[in-house]
Design a protein around this motif. Structure first.
Motif, PDB file in Angstrom:
ATOM      1  N   ALA A 105       8.118 -22.795  19.817  1.00 12.25           N
ATOM      2  CA  ALA A 105       8.484 -23.827  20.781  1.00 12.25           C
ATOM      3  C   ALA A 105       8.923 -23.218  22.107  1.00 12.25           C
ATOM      4  CB  ALA A 105       9.584 -24.706  20.219  1.00 12.25           C
ATOM      5  N   ASP A 106       9.406 -21.989  22.066  1.00 10.20           N
ATOM      6  CA  ASP A 106       9.871 -21.316  23.274  1.00 10.20           C
ATOM      7  C   ASP A 106       8.739 -20.623  24.025  1.00 10.20           C
ATOM      8  OD1 ASP A 106      12.437 -22.145  22.765  1.00 10.20           O
ATOM      9  OD2 ASP A 106      12.996 -20.300  21.726  1.00 10.20           O
ATOM     10  N   ALA A 107       7.564 -20.509  23.438  1.00  3.01           N
ATOM     11  CA  ALA A 107       6.458 -19.784  24.064  1.00  3.01           C
ATOM     12  C   ALA A 107       5.908 -20.573  25.241  1.00  3.01           C
ATOM     13  CB  ALA A 107       5.352 -19.534  23.046  1.00  3.01           C
ATOM     14  N   THR A 108       5.559 -19.864  26.294  1.00  2.31           N
ATOM     15  CA  THR A 108       4.902 -20.518  27.419  1.00  2.31           C
ATOM     16  C   THR A 108       3.406 -20.387  27.221  1.00  2.31           C
ATOM     17  OG1 THR A 108       5.005 -18.466  28.686  1.00  2.31           O
ATOM     18  CG2 THR A 108       6.805 -20.045  29.007  1.00  2.31           C
ATOM     19  N   TYR A 109       2.683 -21.356  27.744  1.00  5.51           N
ATOM     20  CA  TYR A 109       1.245 -21.348  27.569  1.00  5.51           C
ATOM     21  C   TYR A 109       0.600 -20.518  28.670  1.00  5.51           C
ATOM     22  CZ  TYR A 109       2.277 -25.124  24.369  1.00  5.51           C
ATOM     23  OH  TYR A 109       2.767 -25.867  23.343  1.00  5.51           O
ATOM     24  N   GLY A 110      -0.413 -19.789  28.297  1.00  6.63           N
ATOM     25  CA  GLY A 110      -1.133 -18.948  29.244  1.00  6.63           C
ATOM     26  C   GLY A 110      -2.437 -18.509  28.631  1.00  6.63           C
ATOM     27  N   PRO A 111      -3.082 -17.505  29.218  1.00  9.41           N
ATOM     28  CA  PRO A 111      -4.371 -17.037  28.687  1.00  9.41           C
ATOM     29  C   PRO A 111      -4.272 -16.523  27.248  1.00  9.41           C
ATOM     30  CG  PRO A 111      -3.973 -16.136  30.882  1.00  9.41           C
ATOM     31  CD  PRO A 111      -2.734 -16.840  30.468  1.00  9.41           C
ATOM     32  N   ASP A 112      -3.168 -15.916  26.924  1.00 13.84           N
ATOM     33  CA  ASP A 112      -3.011 -15.404  25.561  1.00 13.84           C
ATOM     34  C   ASP A 112      -2.499 -16.459  24.595  1.00 13.84           C
ATOM     35  OD1 ASP A 112      -3.850 -12.919  26.422  1.00 13.84           O
ATOM     36  OD2 ASP A 112      -1.798 -12.248  26.872  1.00 13.84           O
ATOM     37  N   HIS A 113      -1.855 -17.461  25.105  1.00 16.94           N
ATOM     38  CA  HIS A 113      -1.284 -18.534  24.276  1.00 16.94           C
ATOM     39  C   HIS A 113      -1.723 -19.887  24.830  1.00 16.94           C
ATOM     40  CE1 HIS A 113       1.285 -15.648  22.247  1.00 16.94           C
ATOM     41  NE2 HIS A 113       1.654 -15.181  23.433  1.00 16.94           N
ATOM     42  N   PRO A 114      -2.954 -20.346  24.516  1.00 10.29           N
ATOM     43  CA  PRO A 114      -3.409 -21.636  25.063  1.00 10.29           C
ATOM     44  C   PRO A 114      -2.686 -22.809  24.396  1.00 10.29           C
ATOM     45  CG  PRO A 114      -5.037 -20.748  23.559  1.00 10.29           C
ATOM     46  CD  PRO A 114      -3.969 -19.703  23.707  1.00 10.29           C
ATOM     47  N   ALA A 115      -2.607 -23.898  25.125  1.00  9.64           N
ATOM     48  CA  ALA A 115      -1.988 -25.115  24.595  1.00  9.64           C
ATOM     49  C   ALA A 115      -2.893 -25.697  23.519  1.00  9.64           C
ATOM     50  CB  ALA A 115      -1.782 -26.126  25.716  1.00  9.64           C
ATOM     51  N   PRO A 116      -2.318 -26.340  22.514  1.00  7.31           N
ATOM     52  CA  PRO A 116      -3.156 -26.964  21.480  1.00  7.31           C
ATOM     53  C   PRO A 116      -3.961 -28.118  22.061  1.00  7.31           C
ATOM     54  CG  PRO A 116      -0.858 -27.545  21.156  1.00  7.31           C
ATOM     55  CD  PRO A 116      -0.896 -26.534  22.268  1.00  7.31           C
ATOM     56  N   VAL A 117      -5.133 -28.344  21.515  1.00  9.31           N
ATOM     57  CA  VAL A 117      -6.003 -29.419  21.957  1.00  9.31           C
ATOM     58  C   VAL A 117      -5.869 -30.577  20.977  1.00  9.31           C
ATOM     59  CG1 VAL A 117      -8.391 -30.098  22.391  1.00  9.31           C
ATOM     60  CG2 VAL A 117      -7.607 -27.811  23.005  1.00  9.31           C
ATOM     61  N   ILE A 118      -5.616 -31.746  21.503  1.00  9.52           N
ATOM     62  CA  ILE A 118      -5.512 -32.943  20.666  1.00  9.52           C
ATOM     63  C   ILE A 118      -6.814 -33.709  20.814  1.00  9.52           C
ATOM     64  CG2 ILE A 118      -4.282 -35.096  20.261  1.00  9.52           C
ATOM     65  CD1 ILE A 118      -1.807 -33.737  21.434  1.00  9.52           C
ATOM     66  N   GLU A 119      -7.507 -33.906  19.713  1.00 11.06           N
ATOM     67  CA  GLU A 119      -8.783 -34.621  19.738  1.00 11.06           C
ATOM     68  C   GLU A 119      -8.528 -36.110  19.910  1.00 11.06           C
ATOM     69  OE1 GLU A 119     -11.857 -33.357  19.634  1.00 11.06           O
ATOM     70  OE2 GLU A 119     -10.979 -31.350  19.632  1.00 11.06           O
ATOM     71  N   PRO A 120      -9.396 -36.813  20.648  1.00 10.70           N
ATOM     72  CA  PRO A 120      -9.246 -38.268  20.752  1.00 10.70           C
ATOM     73  C   PRO A 120      -9.540 -38.920  19.409  1.00 10.70           C
ATOM     74  CG  PRO A 120     -11.267 -37.542  21.809  1.00 10.70           C
ATOM     75  CD  PRO A 120     -10.517 -36.305  21.413  1.00 10.70           C
TER      76      PRO A 120
END
Length: 153
Positions: free
Chosen positions: A9-24
């Motif tokens: 939860a503390d990780a920031t998103y970036g090239p090494d840690h992409p944000a999760p994708v939520i499918e429609p």
């Protein structure tokens, strides 16, 4: 000096840690219909709120009159209904309750079918069954209210 955390939860998103994708809920495909510019769903949403409030008032008043003021369930009989439906006021009251309840419930079930039926054919047939049952019940109930004959022997 950088502070490293192991909590995701503390990780920031970036090239090494992409944000999760939520499918429609249902991805659009080439066969998906074009969006229409109507406000049908908005009107359905508003109808649910207004009809819900009206139904609460109509039903609670109906129950208070039937169960408290008119002597309870033991007084409800054919003669009681015949006397009640001799008045156009009570015919209109029951007709409004019937129509609002059926349309409110039908609209709610239509929304549930749209949300949870994944295949187009399943959604189509479930909604056709729902519309048929709703129209049949509304027509039959309306017919009973307006053609009720208290002189049946």
């Amino acid at each position: 000096m950088a502070i490293e955390t192991t909590d995701p939860a503390d990780a920031t998103y970036g090239p090494d840690h992409p944000a999760p994708v939520i499918e429609p809920p249902r991805a659009r495909t080439g066969r998906s219909p074009r969006t229409t510019r109507t406000n049908f769903e908005l009107y359905g949403w508003v109808f649910m709120r207004v009809s819900g409030i009206l139904l609460v008032v109509l039903v609670i008043t109906h129950l208070l009159i039937q169960l408290v003021l008119d002597g309870g369930v033991s007084k409800v009989s054919f003669a009681f209904v015949a006397g009640r439906w001799a008045s156009p006021f009570w015919q209109a009251w029951d007709l409004i309750m019937l129509w609002l309840a059926m349309l409110h419930g039908g609209n709610g079930l239509r929304t549930i079918i749209n949300d949870y039926a994944e295949r187009d054919t399943t959604r189509f047939w479930l909604k056709m069954l729902l519309y048929t049952a709703t129209v049949f019940t509304v027509l039959l109930g309306t017919l009973v209210i307006f053609t009720f004959d208290p002189n049946i022997s």
